[in-house]
Design an enzyme around this catalytic site. Structure first.
Site, PDB file in Angstrom:
ATOM      1  CG  ASP A  40      -3.779   8.738   8.085  1.00 36.66           C
ATOM      2  OD1 ASP A  40      -3.806   7.502   8.209  1.00 36.66           O
ATOM      3  OD2 ASP A  40      -3.947   9.322   6.998  1.00 36.66           O
ATOM      4  CD  GLU A  62      -2.861  -0.951   2.482  1.00 39.70           C
ATOM      5  OE1 GLU A  62      -3.599  -1.905   2.704  1.00 39.70           O
ATOM      6  OE2 GLU A  62      -2.781   0.051   3.231  1.00 39.70           O
TER       7      GLU A  62
END
Lengths: 410, 266
Positions: free
Chosen positions: B60, B49
């Site tokens: 995040d 990824e």
């Protein structure tokens, strides 16, 4: 894109939460889908519930202190020489600004949903201060996210938040202002949405937060409409409502009840933060033609670069220092119901000086932006035009900046 | 849809182990190093990824934020992200690549242009963190038309009804978020509980490959190895940060770490 009549703008979005098919929505991580759906269901039920409405009205009246004053600024009117200048002194509200309405409603909702903790973002510190007050009032634990730069420049509100027993979490990422505080608060909610309610401090964020905030601040125009009718016997033929626009919660609330009037009769003027006159940075996405992008869960006009990175803003007023703007205002701009313009830091300071010289009110730097444009336009308007400026915050929180820039002691 | 992602899962299954998915931010800590890191870890990772960094990420945690800001500061643009992936895919170390990021970047680039460039640069899948179902229906279809997997996310808060619909409309990979957290949070749910939730997804459709991510480290990875795949992201980003702080080479440090991770799931 068209604005409908006889239905609140707040409810004029499609099933995905977009106003005008392109502003708003729910660009959120999967984890937040459920808490957002739960909040939508709760709010949809309660806003039709008479008991809840009377509970809201009770707290607005007895705790917030509704209605706030509607006063003529006679000296200023005389000095400017043009339209009649009035002010809705929303800074009369408990805590000193309009943020108290949204905070109160969010705490009421949190209580109903059984949450014990509430988190919120703040820029100027007003949203945080009010949330900490309301959380204390309703027995909720409170966490306030605030950019480190804003903590430095808005100390009076920081102290107030702490004295209400809330925890302040300084945010050091990015520009260390409101935009980063909102991001950090949302991240905190992602990780704690099972136990914690979130209050977004303005008419921004995922669709439901835009709606709850706009619904709450609409108290301002509900009061104002009655006060205008009491004063003039009718809605004046030429009425102009000036309000500063950062996220856009006070302006939306100030205009909401007048939405269906023809704009030739009741005009809305939103004043964004143009930033320092020598700087290229600003917080005025509507005025300076920023492109539509996604920020904090909603599509809106937002200051960004070609790649879609959100750009840093600059403004003397922490409350307007935000790169985006409410989807509601984007919708009002594109349907041409409201007109948007900007005032610079210097304009706002000058307006503060004039208003506080001639009148007994002392608008904070945010509404000083609105006063600046109102004063310069009122000069050219006929005497039978009624200009009303929402003085939505008190300048006490800005006393350090005002002392430094103007040598004024508050 | 049999693309490189499905093949990677099939290979892992043949070896009776979960697929190992790594997450790194394109351009972290430099454009050159991020390509070197990809090449170095590809020996152990099954799928890579690659994050395209955004400066207002709402999902995040600190580690990935730090990596993202570092990459943005280094001037990484979308075209650089494509270039890094292209160079990786053309190299002998090539592995399936899933790009991961936030929707505003795609929107500003132009949705079709973005997808066409993904196709051109041999990207196999996409994760758009803030484009949940059903809002992502149109976009997911556009991906499908180009044989790019659109990876749907599922969280512990996903309701039963949503779960069935999302699985039904998912392509060949589903991403289960282990807990209520931003990326890289401390694992606050027991691995047992996570596997239990994972199995609920598999029961609805055993054929869809389902990976678990968020909060997985060297410590916890072995306890989750009954899953189809496991994603490690923040721990890798943290390793880059600490190697930079200690004046060490991030490429070797990260490569060693991924090797260890792989050994724990064999």
């Amino acid at each position: 894109m068209k604005l409908k009549k006889n239905i609140s703008v707040l409810d004029q979005h499609d099933k995905f939460g977009f106003w005008g098919g392109k502003f708003g929505g729910n660009f959120v991580p999967e984890t937040l889908k459920k808490p957002i759906n739960d909040l939508e269901a709760l709010f949809d039920k309660l806003k039709k519930n008479k008991k809840f409405l009377s509970e809201r009205d009770y707290y607005f009246k007895n705790w917030v202190g509704a209605p706030t004053r509607f006063i003529k600024l006679s000296n200023l009117t005389k000095h400017v020489g043009g339209a009649e200048i009035w002010s809705k002194v929303v800074s009369d509200a408990n805590g000193g600004a309009h943020k108290i309405y949204n905070a109160t409603v969010h705490c009421l909702l949190a209580k109903k949903s059984g949450k014990r903790i509430i988190c919120g973002d703040t820029g100027a510190g007003y949203a945080g201060k009010m949330l900490s007050m309301a959380a204390k009032k309703f027995g909720l634990k409170c966490k306030i996210f605030m950019g480190a730069k804003d903590i430095k420049r808005q100390q009076p509100n920081v102290k107030a938040i702490k004295s209400n027993g809330a925890e302040i979490i300084p945010v050091y990422s990015g520009s260390q202002t409101l935009v980063d505080a909102v991001s950090e608060c949302m991240r905190f909610w992602v990780a704690n949405c099972d136990t914690t309610a979130m209050c977004v401090g303005s008419t921004v964020g995922p669709n439901i937060f835009v709606k709850i905030c706009g619904w709450s601040t609409s108290q301002i125009s509900r009061e104002l409409k009655i006060q205008i009718l009491n004063e003039f016997g009718k809605i004046p033929k030429r009425l102009k409502l000036y309000n500063c626009v950062g996220g856009g919660s006070s302006s939306f609330g100030f205009w909401h009840e007048f939405m269906d009037y023809n704009k030739k009769q009741v005009e809305f003027i939103g004043v964004e933060a143009g930033g320092p006159s020598k700087s290229k940075k600003h917080a005025a996405p509507l005025t300076y033609g920023s492109k539509v992008g996604v920020l904090h869960g909603a599509a809106q006009y937002v200051n960004q670069n070609l790649e879609g990175q959100i750009e840093e803003t600059e403004s003397i007023s922490a409350g307007l220092d935000y790169p985006g703007v409410s989807p509601l205002h984007c919708f009002l701009k594109d349907t041409k119901r409201a007109r948007y313009t900007a005032a610079s830091d210097e304009d706002a300071l000058k307006a503060f000086k004039i208003v506080s010289k001639y009148e007994s009110i002392r608008p904070s730097l945010e509404p000083s932006h609105a006063f600046s444009v109102a004063i310069s336009e009122a000069k050219k308007l006929s005497k039978n035009t009624i200009v009303i400026v929402n003085s939505c915050g008190d300048a006490y929180k800005d006393r350090k900046i005002l002392k430094k820039k103007l040598g004024v002691k508050l | 849809m049999i693309n490189a992602i499905s093949k990677a899962f099939n290979l892992a299954k043949k070896e009776s182990r979960p697929a190992l998915l790594t997450y790194t931010v394109a351009g972290d800590n430099t454009k050159k190093n991020s390509l070197k890191i990809l090449k170095a870890i590809s020996k152990y990772a099954d799928i890579c990824e690659v994050g395209f960094p955004h400066n207002t990420p709402i999902a995040d945690g600190g580690q990935i934020q730090t990596s993202s800001f570092r990459a943005i500061k280094n001037g990484v643009k979308i075209k650089d992200v494509f270039k890094i992936v292209k160079d990786f895919k053309l190299s002998e170390f090539s592995k399936p690549v899933i790009l991961m990021g936030y929707f505003n970047m795609v929107l500003q680039y132009g949705q079709n242009k973005f997808l066409n460039d993904c196709k051109k640069n041999k990207i196999d899948g996409l994760i758009i963190v803030d484009l949940p179902w059903p809002e992502n229906k149109k976009f997911a279809n556009r991906c499908k038309k180009r044989s790019i997997s659109f990876v749907q996310l599922i969280s512990p808060t996903t309701s039963k009804n949503r779960l069935s619909s999302i699985i039904k409309e998912s392509h060949n990979m589903i991403y289960y978020i282990s807990m209520l957290s931003t990326t890289g949070g401390k694992l606050k749910v027991s691995p047992k509980k996570i596997i239990l939730n994972y199995k609920k997804i598999k029961r609805i459709n055993p054929k869809k490959n389902c990976v678990i991510g968020f909060g997985i480290t060297e410590k916890s990875i072995s306890k989750l190895k009954s899953a189809d795949g496991l994603v490690v992201g923040s721990a890798i980003c943290k390793e880059i940060t600490s190697s930079l702080n200690n004046g060490q080479n991030p490429v070797t440090k990260v490569s060693n770490m991924v090797k260890k991770l792989k050994n724990k799931i064999l």
